[in-house]
Design a protein around this motif. Structure first.
Motif, short mmCIF file in Angstrom:
data_model
loop_
_atom_site.label_atom_id
_atom_site.label_comp_id
_atom_site.label_asym_id
_atom_site.label_seq_id
_atom_site.Cartn_x
_atom_site.Cartn_y
_atom_site.Cartn_z
N PRO A 126 1.04 -1.28 0.05
CA PRO A 126 -0.16 -0.01 0.18
C PRO A 126 0.93 1.08 0.15
O PRO A 126 0.28 2.44 -0.21
CB PRO A 126 -0.70 0.33 1.20
N GLY A 127 2.24 0.98 0.33
CA GLY A 127 2.64 2.18 0.50
C GLY A 127 3.34 3.15 1.63
O GLY A 127 2.35 2.70 2.31
N PRO A 128 3.20 4.38 1.75
CA PRO A 128 2.76 5.20 2.41
C PRO A 128 1.56 5.19 3.13
O PRO A 128 1.90 6.56 4.07
CB PRO A 128 4.26 6.05 2.74
N GLU A 129 0.57 5.14 2.42
CA GLU A 129 -0.86 5.06 2.89
C GLU A 129 -1.38 5.30 4.64
O GLU A 129 -0.58 4.65 5.58
CB GLU A 129 -2.43 4.17 2.05
N GLU A 130 -2.27 5.91 5.07
CA GLU A 130 -2.21 6.34 6.26
C GLU A 130 -3.63 6.68 6.31
O GLU A 130 -4.45 6.64 5.71
CB GLU A 130 -1.09 8.16 6.56
N VAL A 131 -4.29 5.78 7.50
CA VAL A 131 -5.10 5.63 7.74
C VAL A 131 -5.67 6.38 9.33
O VAL A 131 -4.79 7.06 10.23
CB VAL A 131 -6.07 3.64 8.19
N THR A 132 -6.79 7.44 8.98
CA THR A 132 -7.15 7.96 10.17
C THR A 132 -7.78 7.89 11.42
O THR A 132 -8.84 7.89 10.47
CB THR A 132 -7.32 10.07 9.16
N PHE A 133 -7.93 8.35 12.34
CA PHE A 133 -8.45 7.69 13.22
C PHE A 133 -9.51 9.16 14.11
O PHE A 133 -8.78 9.98 13.90
CB PHE A 133 -8.67 6.47 14.22
N PHE A 134 -10.17 9.13 14.35
CA PHE A 134 -11.24 10.73 14.44
C PHE A 134 -11.38 9.42 16.48
O PHE A 134 -12.54 9.53 15.41
CB PHE A 134 -11.79 11.18 14.07
N ALA A 135 -11.89 10.64 17.39
CA ALA A 135 -12.16 10.45 18.61
C ALA A 135 -12.53 11.12 19.87
O ALA A 135 -11.33 11.82 19.65
CB ALA A 135 -12.20 8.07 18.57
N ASP A 136 -13.61 11.53 19.99
CA ASP A 136 -13.64 11.93 21.23
C ASP A 136 -13.09 14.00 21.05
O ASP A 136 -11.83 13.66 21.99
CB ASP A 136 -13.25 11.48 22.32
N GLY A 137 -13.05 14.12 20.16
CA GLY A 137 -12.72 15.70 19.64
C GLY A 137 -10.88 14.81 19.38
O GLY A 137 -10.35 16.38 19.46
N LYS A 138 -10.58 14.27 19.15
CA LYS A 138 -8.55 14.23 18.42
C LYS A 138 -8.36 12.77 17.70
O LYS A 138 -10.02 11.90 17.51
CB LYS A 138 -8.09 12.62 19.77
N THR A 139 -7.36 13.34 16.80
CA THR A 139 -7.17 12.93 15.73
C THR A 139 -5.82 11.94 15.36
O THR A 139 -4.60 12.25 16.39
CB THR A 139 -7.09 13.53 14.69
N VAL A 140 -5.69 10.67 15.04
CA VAL A 140 -4.06 10.13 15.02
C VAL A 140 -4.16 9.19 13.91
O VAL A 140 -5.01 8.94 13.67
CB VAL A 140 -3.83 9.05 16.30
N ASN A 141 -3.25 9.65 12.68
CA ASN A 141 -2.67 9.00 11.56
C ASN A 141 -1.24 7.98 12.08
O ASN A 141 -0.77 7.63 12.48
CB ASN A 141 -1.99 10.08 10.71
N VAL A 142 -2.29 7.00 11.61
CA VAL A 142 -1.41 5.45 11.50
C VAL A 142 -1.11 4.54 9.78
O VAL A 142 -1.80 4.78 9.63
CB VAL A 142 -2.07 4.79 11.99
N VAL A 143 0.29 4.16 10.74
CA VAL A 143 0.52 3.73 8.98
C VAL A 143 0.13 2.17 9.48
O VAL A 143 -0.04 1.72 10.43
CB VAL A 143 2.29 3.88 8.93
N PRO A 144 0.58 1.49 8.36
CA PRO A 144 -0.01 0.32 8.47
C PRO A 144 0.94 -0.73 9.21
O PRO A 144 1.79 -1.10 9.39
CB PRO A 144 0.87 -0.33 6.70
N LEU A 145 0.36 -1.24 10.49
CA LEU A 145 1.13 -2.99 11.33
C LEU A 145 2.35 -3.63 10.01
O LEU A 145 2.58 -3.79 10.75
CB LEU A 145 0.28 -3.29 12.33
N ALA A 146 1.17 -3.63 9.21
CA ALA A 146 1.56 -4.72 7.99
C ALA A 146 1.05 -5.09 6.91
O ALA A 146 0.55 -3.77 6.48
CB ALA A 146 1.18 -6.59 8.82
N SER A 147 2.46 -4.80 5.96
CA SER A 147 2.32 -4.54 4.70
C SER A 147 2.70 -5.48 3.36
O SER A 147 4.37 -6.07 3.80
CB SER A 147 1.71 -3.22 3.97
N CYS A 148 2.07 -6.03 2.25
CA CYS A 148 2.85 -7.54 1.67
C CYS A 148 2.74 -6.40 0.27
O CYS A 148 1.75 -5.74 -0.04
CB CYS A 148 2.48 -8.42 1.76
N ASP A 149 3.77 -7.27 -0.21
CA ASP A 149 3.49 -6.73 -2.18
C ASP A 149 3.42 -8.52 -2.83
O ASP A 149 4.24 -9.25 -2.24
CB ASP A 149 4.86 -6.30 -2.25
#
Length: 162
Positions: free
Chosen positions: A17-40
């Motif tokens: 997936p490359g450097p894709e980040e998923v963004t999680f929002f909750a209770d007024g806060k945000t965190v961007n997360v990189v993959p725990l694992a990725s495969c080709d």
């Protein structure tokens, strides 16, 4: 807290997936997360980052919103949620597979207002066939992103003296 590891998708050689980040929002806060694992898929090479899980403090009953980039939205992806009830008893995992190929957001909610979300995972999938025939195709996990929820700190007990 245990990671859910994308149960339901077959984990196999995957596409990066490359450097894709998923963004999680909750209770007024945000965190961007990189993959725990990725495969080709082509090279069958996988990369893991065990410390990549995001962390957010979330109160019981509060939703967690997920935002994914187009590189994920344009593939099948799955949301898996682990949560406990007000007594701290684990509840059945909630899972939803998104196959519209154009959905960029998802909101995680709990069935009851006093349930506490513990873990939210996003798993990206690719559909592959070892034979090249569509009837042999299967979904394989290509990357996993994880949010580890930290319940709010207990309020200190106050005493009233009179």
């Amino acid at each position: 807290m245990a990671l859910l590891a994308a149960g339901g998708f077959v984990v196999a050689g995957c596409s990066a997936p490359g450097p894709e980040e998923v963004t999680f929002f909750a209770d007024g806060k945000t965190v961007n997360v990189v993959p725990l694992a990725s495969c080709d898929v082509k090279s069958a090479q996988c990369t893991t980052k065990p410390d990549a899980a995001g962390k957010l403090r979330v109160r019981p009953g509060k939703p967690v919103q997920i935002s994914v980039p187009s590189g994920i939205a344009e593939t099948p992806w799955k949301v898996t949620v682990q949560y406990v009830n007000a007594q701290g008893e684990p509840q059945e995992l909630k899972q939803d597979i998104i196959t519209s190929l154009d959905r960029f957001a998802y909101t995680v909610t709990t069935p009851r207002p006093d349930d506490q979300i513990l873990v939210v995972e996003v798993a990206q999938a690719s559909v592959i066939s070892q034979t090249g025939r569509p009837e042999d195709a299967e979904a394989v996990t290509t990357a996993i992103w994880s949010l580890q929820v930290e319940p709010p700190a207990a309020a200190p007990a106050s005493s009233v003296s009179g």
